[in-house]
Scaffold this active site. Structure first.
Site, PDB file in Angstrom:
ATOM      1  N   SER A  79     -35.073   6.001   7.610  1.00 22.72           N
ATOM      2  CA  SER A  79     -36.083   5.332   6.793  1.00 22.72           C
ATOM      3  C   SER A  79     -36.243   3.866   7.212  1.00 22.72           C
ATOM      4  O   SER A  79     -36.412   3.583   8.390  1.00 22.72           O
ATOM      5  CB  SER A  79     -35.688   5.475   5.320  1.00 22.72           C
ATOM      6  N   ASP A 120     -43.238  13.970   5.417  1.00 27.11           N
ATOM      7  CA  ASP A 120     -41.943  14.370   4.858  1.00 27.11           C
ATOM      8  C   ASP A 120     -41.819  13.943   3.407  1.00 27.11           C
ATOM      9  O   ASP A 120     -40.729  13.717   2.914  1.00 27.11           O
ATOM     10  CB  ASP A 120     -40.793  13.826   5.693  1.00 27.11           C
ATOM     11  N   HIS A 143     -37.866  13.615   2.847  1.00 25.79           N
ATOM     12  CA  HIS A 143     -37.429  12.353   3.438  1.00 25.79           C
ATOM     13  C   HIS A 143     -35.918  12.130   3.381  1.00 25.79           C
ATOM     14  O   HIS A 143     -35.313  11.758   4.386  1.00 25.79           O
ATOM     15  CB  HIS A 143     -38.149  11.217   2.735  1.00 25.79           C
TER      16      HIS A 143
END
Lengths: 675, 600
Positions: A250, A577, A630
């Site tokens: 991320s 995602d 994610h």
């Protein structure tokens, strides 16, 4: 027996005062020494049942607790196996049998929000929380003393650093982000699998940093970048010269991008590692769920601190979020807090209209959002998209990241009447002063109160915002935040990368304004989930009550017509995602860095590994072993296997090169960027 | 009334030293490195046998110790090291917990470093200038480098903190065994690779401002002897005296002590705590440096030791009247043997039973718990006990015969002698690095060394042993004779002779190097770095509410002593030893040191 009951009966008036007459009777009875048998069943049914019930509940609870603690740790696994059949071996076990062992040291770079933060110095109200987690863990303090919590989690509004008298610092070590909350894993599954093939503390390193700060400030305040540099050097030195494999997740992806520039830049601003530091120390960067080009969610987060999750909550239970439950204006407190976090601005979409699309054009063009179709025959949809033969799908203008009203989002650009709010900024300077009185009325101060109703209207009158104009919008609604942010981040595309201005650190986390380091043997992977609808653009409306409220909110009533429509609850979604659209995570590896480009002068090889999302088959599987979401992707067996293979020495070719399910290559081709 | 006043004065004291010094204007200056001691650091599981399912990255040592009760055998198996190599057994990896959490609390609510950390944080310390050098305390010191690169990591960490904190030298605060671990580090870091860290001769002078040793076990602790010899120390002996059946009768179906012994004998680090310096330091059959001081410290008032002694008020007379206690006899068989003049003791050559042992191992197949005692014949066990008294020198022969494997392993890693000539090239070997009597301090004239320790608590110094009665196969054949109690003032209680100290480390071991061995320019301290002794008189907590007290002098509880914390904070904020008042001595350490005849 009867004696016992009598005693209970005399206690009754305490519990039920309205029964007093029967009780006086009772006293008389006592004197007569012979109780009336009729009354007994009545008393029994009333109070005793209650006691019995309580007793039963408690003993049952105690018994269950006892059973639970006596249960062997592997019990849930047995149950799961009994229902679904034997589970596949976790990848660590499987690969150990293949003979893989630990080779390259591994560095984890956690993303935003997932890292724990602990208190080192606080105000009076935070008594007793020293070195306790404020962020992560159970979040117990959020419920116990919410205002105190929000105060300590905020940063200074001017400097973006600590407020006076408060020091909140990242938790260090693997515990920083192995679990976000009890039972909610982030890195734990990956760590456990790496340990199976021989990894341990001396070969794994969690590069924990304070994710609220802008990237350069983590170095200024905590020397985090220096620490990462020193730790990587140590890892390489103590593991026989094997280079490290870096696994950012991320926002950690952008953070590590920043690090790679920082470490080779000369001393005062950079780390002074010399121009071959990355080539000497890094074998591969395996980006998970990479928001290279930002995420549209960040815009919604900054603009009205609502993302899809909150918008859905509002649609389902409109009362909850609006009505100041708990006596605190939840959203506005959150907004005031999150707006002091500079790091959120690193996620604003980068590359402007060139990447994200203009009023009438977007790279995703005609994307079909029906999640089912997408999953079942992704190859077919890809073909259809190519032919442009999807008549049923409505045309979606993803380029309009924020539009006011559903019609505006869909009509042609010629038909939109826009009033340029930028002119109003000048006028508004005066208006702002007038409205300051309002600010005192509201106990929660957000910058919206300074804007005044005029300003709010003018924002709405501009109707449509693209990735380029969104920056102007944010600069208008959150001037302080953006003033800080512009000093630390940049969102453009470089025309000439050799311009000396690009030596400044604010460009380092933008892949479109930096060159990759000179390390031809390094590999860059981008690994992300696909097949989950992901926020891409929003339909907004004005909030009815404009005083003391966040004046904008997502228009949850805006729904697309057909079933396959991408508009749901005011949010246009695309493939991704759940947080990062495919475009943002894949573009750099698919095109921007592929081969020898101006962004990648040494021709570092890039690989795209996509993981098609499959929801967990049943509840027992928890968050699934094939998830593409994610955060849940960190438990995806295929992804873990890829990482372990690379850590044990494999190259991208050994893994099988690219593995693509989405249309990322097609979309990338449509983007007209000079390489 | 009195009560009230005390509470009020206490109320003022209750302000933590960190807060008070912050008001004085102290702020964080030098980075601080904490080095935990034996036992206090947490250990977690990284790879284990099937029985340890679900314990991945859970603490096996430290924390709640829940696993001991749930699966004791599994737990013991995972905490043992390999009997030959002293490293991991195959298929098991147990590693030190890293970071401040490694040793802030040992068990929930039982602080070790937490109070100090909190006070340091008050004047501005945080993760970037405060580091816990956690290491696997079961390994020998050099093995922590070989297996985990713990020394390299510490070196790199100190260098990093030095650079990122504006080139300020670090203040190191080791505790207990951490003290000799850090001594080992000092030599390691300046030695050339491959054996050393290759930091070069100026490394310590460049990076270290001061070493503030808390409860230092420089010359070892007698407790370690009884631990290795029979896996019991004072605590265990007391339990046996109080409830004789508990430990002997194998409740729970496990032979507790034998198991513990088997596990702890695989831990090389315990050897580092054996008394160093032999008879020169610890005394011989007839002489010990503490002679005559046993009574002296009793006079200082230790109700816990012998209550009646307080009342006799006439403490000083006792060492004129009686024979001095023979502390030099660290292990004696029978109370009589601990008191007889040496001419009446039988004089077996201690080398003798080395040959007889291990010849007939008829017992080894029986009993589920295997300890090395099973390999020894009854014969040699009896011979050992006939020899009556052992000093710090002959002790090693004894240990070599009862624990041959362990001593063989450990003597490659540790040495316990006194060096004649420190320039002898053999002292470049790492096994000498943790013995202050066989190494030179680094060339760092500006560095300071502090010895900070508690005094006023009876501390184990010598033991009276007996043969265990049982003839069954199994069992540790020796145990402390808890029936041996001395007269008032003799310092003997339940088979243990006590001297002044901090409950674990006798004053002699903690203070001698700072008082004499390193004081001024000596051969052990060629650059003449300054040493300071800071003693803290033990005061038990006034009430239960105070917990473990703010003026304690006990080995671990001293970490919550406000005076000690204040000293550390001041030095960390830039003060020198002279500025905090130089030496502060309550015990007789200076006189004791003078009696030790060591060439310096």
């Amino acid at each position: 027996m009867s004696f016992l009951r009598r005693r209970k009966a005399t206690e009754r008036p305490h519990a039920e005062p309205h029964d007093i007459d029967t009780e006086t009777d009772d006293v008389h009875d006592k004197k007569k020494t012979k109780p009336r048998p009729k009354l007994r069943p009545k008393r029994w049914s009333c109070v005793d049942t209650c006691y019995w019930l309580i007793g039963c509940i408690f003993s049952a609870w105690w018994f269950l607790l006892f059973l639970f603690s006596a249960m062997p740790a592997s019990f849930p696994q047995y149950v799961t196996e009994a229902i679904t059949g034997p589970l596949p071996d976790p990848p660590g076990v499987k690969l150990k049998k293949e003979g893989l062992t630990a080779m390259h040291p591994v560095v984890f770079v956690p993303g935003i929000v997932t890292g724990g933060l602990e208190l080192w110095e606080g105000h009076q109200c935070a008594e007793g929380l020293f070195r306790k987690r404020l962020w992560g863990g159970t979040f117990g303090e959020l419920y116990k003393r919410p205002l105190c919590w929000a105060e300590h989690m905020s940063l200074d509004n001017e400097t973006g650093l600590d407020p006076s008298g408060i020091r909140v610092r990242p938790v260090s070590g693997l515990v920083a982000a192995d679990y976000f909350a009890p039972g909610y894993f982030v890195w734990a599954v990956l760590i456990a699998n790496l340990a199976r093939i021989g990894y341990e503390e001396k070969t794994m390193y969690m590069a924990a940093y304070d994710w609220r700060l802008s990237f350069q400030n983590t170095e200024v305040r905590d020397q985090t970048l220096s620490r990462i540099k020193s730790n990587i050097e140590l890892l390489v030195a103590t593991n026989g010269g094997n280079k490290v494999v870096v696994i950012p997740h991320s926002m950690g992806v952008l953070y590590f991008l920043h690090f790679m520039k920082w470490v080779e830049a000369p001393a005062p601003m950079g780390g002074g590692g010399g121009s071959d530091w990355c080539a000497k120390h890094i074998k591969a960067v395996m980006n998970i769920g990479a928001p290279f080009l930002g995420v549209p969610k960040a815009v919604a987060g900054l603009f009205s601190i609502e993302a899809k999750d909150i918008a859905v909550a509002r649609a389902f239970a409109p009362g909850v979020l609006d009505k100041d439950v708990f006596g605190l204006q939840t959203l506005r407190h959150m907004m005031r807090m999150t707006r002091t976090w500079d790091s959120t601005m690193s996620m604003i979409p980068k590359g402007g209209d060139t990447i994200w699309g203009s009023l009438d054009w977007s790279p995703e063009g005609y994307f079909n959002c029906s999640a089912k179709r997408l999953k079942n025959n992704d190859i077919n949809t890809a073909d259809k998209n190519g032919n442009g033969s999807l008549e049923s799908t409505k045309r979606v203008n993803y380029g309009r990241i924020i539009s006011f009203g559903k019609d505006i989002a869909e009509i042609h650009s010629h038909e939109i009447e826009r009033v340029d709010f930028r002119m109003l900024i000048v006028l508004q300077g005066a208006a702002k002063g007038n409205n300051l009185t309002n600010a005192t009325k509201c106990d929660v101060w957000t910058e919206y109160q300074e804007m005044g109703i005029e300003g709010v209207k003018s924002v709405a009158d501009y109707k449509v915002y693209t990735a380029g104009s969104i920056l102007d919008l944010l600069r208008y609604v959150a001037p302080k935040l953006m003033a800080r942010g512009d000093a630390h981040f940049s969102y453009g595309i470089a025309d000439n990368l050799d311009d000396p201005k690009y030596d400044h650190y604010k460009y380092w986390s933008n892949p479109l304004e930096t060159k990759l380091p000179n390390a031809p043997d390094m590999e860059i992977y981008t690994m992300y989930g696909v097949g989950v609808p992901t926020e891409r653009a929003y339909v907004y409306k004005l909030t009815p009550a404009a005083e003391c409220y966040i004046p904008f909110q997502i228009d949850t009533s805006a729904e697309g017509g057909s079933e396959g429509s991408c508009l749901k609850g005011g949010v246009f979604s695309v493939d991704g995602d759940e947080t990062v659209p495919v475009l943002s995570s894949g573009f750099m590896c698919a095109k921007g860095w592929r081969g020898k480009t101006r962004f990648n002068p040494s021709g570092i090889r890039t690989y795209i590994r996509e993981y098609d999302h499959a929801p967990p088959a049943n509840l027992l599987e928890g968050r699934g072993t094939q998830s593409g979401a994610h955060v849940d992707i960190m438990g995806n067996f295929a992804l873990i296997e890829d990482i372990i293979r690379v850590a044990a020495g494999a190259t991208g070719e050994d893994l099988g090169g690219d593995r693509v399910y989405s249309d990322i290559f097609k979309w990338s081709e449509k983007i007209n960027l000079q390489l | 009334m009195k009560c009230w006043r005390r509470r009020r004065t206490r109320g003022r004291v209750l302000e933590s030293p960190g807060t008070r010094l912050k008001h004085e204007g102290l702020t964080a200056l030098h980075p601080v490195v904490l080095v935990p001691g034996i036992v206090t650091g947490g250990l977690e599981l990284w790879e284990g046998r099937p029985c340890s399912e679900g314990l991945f990255r859970k603490r096996l040592w430290g924390g709640s110790f829940a696993e001991i009760f749930k699966r004791p055998m599994c737990w013991l198996e995972h905490l043992s090291l390999h009997n030959e190599t002293g490293l991991d057994p195959p298929g098991i990896r147990v590693r030190a917990v890293p970071g401040l959490v490694a040793a802030d609390y040992f068990a929930p609510g039982y602080f070790v470093w937490a109070v100090l950390i909190e006070n340091l944080a008050k004047i501005g310390y945080e993760g970037k200038n405060l580091h816990m050098a956690a290491y696997d305390w079961r390994l020998s010191f050099q093995n922590t480098e070989i297996r985990d690169q713990a020394l390299s990591r510490l070196k790199s960490k100190i260098e990093l903190m030095y650079v990122t904190n504006g080139y300020k030298k670090v203040v190191v605060v080791p505790h207990s065994m951490g003290v000799i671990y850090f001594l080992h580090f000092l030599k390691w870091v300046e030695s050339p690779p491959p054996m050393g860290g290759g930091g070069g001769p100026g490394w310590c002078a460049k990076h270290i401002k001061a070493i503030m040793n808390i409860g230092p076990a420089f010359l070892g602790v007698p407790k370690a002897v009884s631990n290795i010899f029979s896996a019991e120390s004072k605590e265990v002996a007391f339990i046996r005296a109080m409830a004789p059946s508990v430990l002997d009768s194998e409740i729970l179906g496990l032979q507790t002590l034998e198991h513990l012994m088997r596990v702890s004998r695989t831990w090389d680090s315990t050897i580092s705590l054996l008394p160093k310096g032999g008879e020169t330091i610890w005394g011989n059959l007839d002489w010990s440096p503490e002679d005559g001081h046993g009574c002296d410290f009793v006079k200082k008032g230790q109700p816990s030791m012998s209550d009646n002694n307080l009342n006799s008020s006439n403490g000083r007379s006792c060492f004129q009247v009686k024979d001095p206690v023979k502390y030099g006899r660290m292990i004696s068989f029978g109370k009589a043997a601990s008191q007889l003049p040496s001419s009446q003791l039988p004089t077996h050559d201690s080398k003798e039973f080395l040959h007889t042992s291990a010849s007939t191992n008829f017992n080894s197949s029986c009993g589920e718990v295997w300890t090395e005692y099973d390999e020894m014949s009854r014969e040699s066990i009896r011979k050992i006990s006939e020899n009556k008294a052992y000093t710090a020198r002959t002790l090693f022969d004894l240990l070599r015969s009862v624990a041959p494997k362990m001593m063989r392993r450990a003597e490659n890693h540790f040495s316990h002698g006194i060096s004649e000539n420190l320039d002898d090239p053999k002292y470049a070997h790492y096994k000498y690095w943790s013995n202050p009597l066989e190494t030179k301090l680094p060339d760092a004239p500006d560095m300071e060394i502090y010895c900070l320790y508690g005094v006023g608590i009876p501390t184990e110094r010598a033991y009276v042993y007996k043969l265990a009665p049982s003839d069954k196969c199994k069992n540790i054949p020796f145990r402390i004779d808890s029936s041996a109690d001395g007269d008032a003032g003799s310092g003997l209680k339940s088979g243990v002779y006590f001297v002044d100290g901090d409950e674990s480390v006798p004053v002699l071991s903690a203070g001698f190097m700072c008082a004499k061995g390193w004081r001024g320019r000596t051969r052990f301290n060629p650059s003449g770095m300054a040493t300071y002794i800071r003693e803290y008189r033990h005061k038990r907590p006034a009430s239960l509410l105070e917990g473990r007290g703010t003026e304690s002098g006990a080995h671990v509880d001293i970490m919550g002593n406000v005076a000690l914390i204040e000293d550390i904070l001041r030095v960390a904020a830039g003060a020198t030893g002279a500025e905090i008042g130089g030496d502060r001595i309550y015990s007789d350490i200076i006189r004791m040191s003078e009696r030790i005849n060591l060439r310096i």
